[in-house]
Design a protein around this motif. Structure first.
Motif, mmCIF file in Angstrom:
data_model
loop_
_atom_site.group_PDB
_atom_site.id
_atom_site.type_symbol
_atom_site.label_atom_id
_atom_site.label_comp_id
_atom_site.label_asym_id
_atom_site.label_seq_id
_atom_site.Cartn_x
_atom_site.Cartn_y
_atom_site.Cartn_z
ATOM 1 N N GLU A 207 0.827 -1.213 0.000
ATOM 2 C CA GLU A 207 0.000 0.000 0.000
ATOM 3 C C GLU A 207 0.859 1.260 0.000
ATOM 4 O O GLU A 207 0.501 2.267 -0.620
ATOM 5 N N LEU A 208 2.006 1.216 0.675
ATOM 6 C CA LEU A 208 2.901 2.377 0.750
ATOM 7 C C LEU A 208 3.889 2.428 -0.414
ATOM 8 O O LEU A 208 4.734 3.315 -0.468
ATOM 9 N N GLY A 209 3.806 1.463 -1.321
ATOM 10 C CA GLY A 209 4.693 1.465 -2.484
ATOM 11 C C GLY A 209 6.125 1.100 -2.163
ATOM 12 O O GLY A 209 7.052 1.554 -2.846
ATOM 13 N N GLN A 210 6.328 0.268 -1.149
ATOM 14 C CA GLN A 210 7.681 -0.124 -0.746
ATOM 15 C C GLN A 210 8.067 -1.502 -1.294
ATOM 16 O O GLN A 210 9.000 -2.127 -0.800
ATOM 17 N N HIS A 211 7.361 -1.947 -2.320
ATOM 18 C CA HIS A 211 7.568 -3.288 -2.863
ATOM 19 C C HIS A 211 8.305 -3.288 -4.197
ATOM 20 O O HIS A 211 8.592 -4.355 -4.740
ATOM 21 N N TYR A 212 8.634 -2.125 -4.727
ATOM 22 C CA TYR A 212 9.211 -2.056 -6.072
ATOM 23 C C TYR A 212 10.645 -2.574 -6.134
ATOM 24 O O TYR A 212 11.163 -2.846 -7.218
ATOM 25 N N LYS A 213 11.304 -2.715 -5.000
ATOM 26 C CA LYS A 213 12.687 -3.198 -5.002
ATOM 27 C C LYS A 213 12.776 -4.700 -5.252
ATOM 28 O O LYS A 213 13.860 -5.226 -5.521
#
Length: 221
Positions: A112-118
């Protein structure tokens, strides 16, 4: 009586040894270089020198590039005492451990916070209930080249457990829901067709045994 020290004849000259060693190393490098040119022709010598990025990557500690989602939203909609979601996640953790792959277990909030792109791959084990923000960010993640491996009816329910439908399933995976497979038998046999990309290198008529405990579905490709 005066005793004069005399230098030992035939002593080892350290300077000469170092100089000879340097000549040997330089000669070896030049020999290797000319061998490569003889095999590959003219090439850029930059390929022989590791870039700072490669050196940094080699010296840095390995970081996980796989994430497993532990969806609290999905767990909230399960019957009290159910271990279904936890069993799914445990199975994936064992699989990745056995294949020596590093991974992180992430939460709904991470996406939800967009911290998964890595991460290069996100596993969604039984993640039936996802929030609208998660759905949007997962679609963005896929559009940017990320990969998703999912089981069960992904995002078919909202974060508050209400039926959403198969929209995410259809858009992301490009297949249409056909029917749910009943679990009256522990396993079902599905005969595979040949000549399809998804069945490449698999013999036509191969009997695939499908476990029904994980609530599989039939879909049209």
């Amino acid at each position: 009586m005066e005793i004069k020290s005399q230098k030992r004849k035939g002593g080892i000259n350290q300077g000469l040894i170092i100089f000879s060693g340097l000549i040997f190393v330089i000669g070896s490098i030049l020999t290797y270089y000319f061998i490569l040119r003889g095999v590959f022709g003219n090439f850029n010598t930059d390929y022989l020198i590791p870039s700072p990025k490669i050196v940094k990557s080699a010296l840095a500690k390995d970081k996980p590039y796989i994430a497993i989602l532990y969806s609290q939203y999905t767990e909230n909609m399960l019957p009290e005492g159910s271990t279904w979601l936890n069993d799914n996640i445990t199975t994936w953790k064992k699989f990745l451990d056995n294949t020596n792959n590093l991974y992180d277990v992430i939460s709904d909030e991470t996406i939800e916070l967009g911290q998964h792109y890595k991460y290069r791959l996100i596993v969604l084990p039984g993640s039936k209930s996802l929030s609208d923000r998660e759905v949007i960010n997962l679609k963005k993640y896929i559009d940017k080249g990320g990969s998703v491996f999912a089981t069960s009816g992904t995002a078919s329910f909202s974060d508050d457990g209400k039926w959403r439908g198969w929209e995410f399933f259809n858009e992301v995976y490009g297949i249409n829901f056909a029917k749910a497979i009943k679990n009256d038998d522990f396993t079902k046999i599905h005969t595979l067709r040949g000549g399809l990309p998804i069945t490449a290198n698999i013999p036509t008529g191969f009997p695939l045994k499908v476990a029904t405990w994980d609530k599989p579905i039939a879909a049209e490709v």
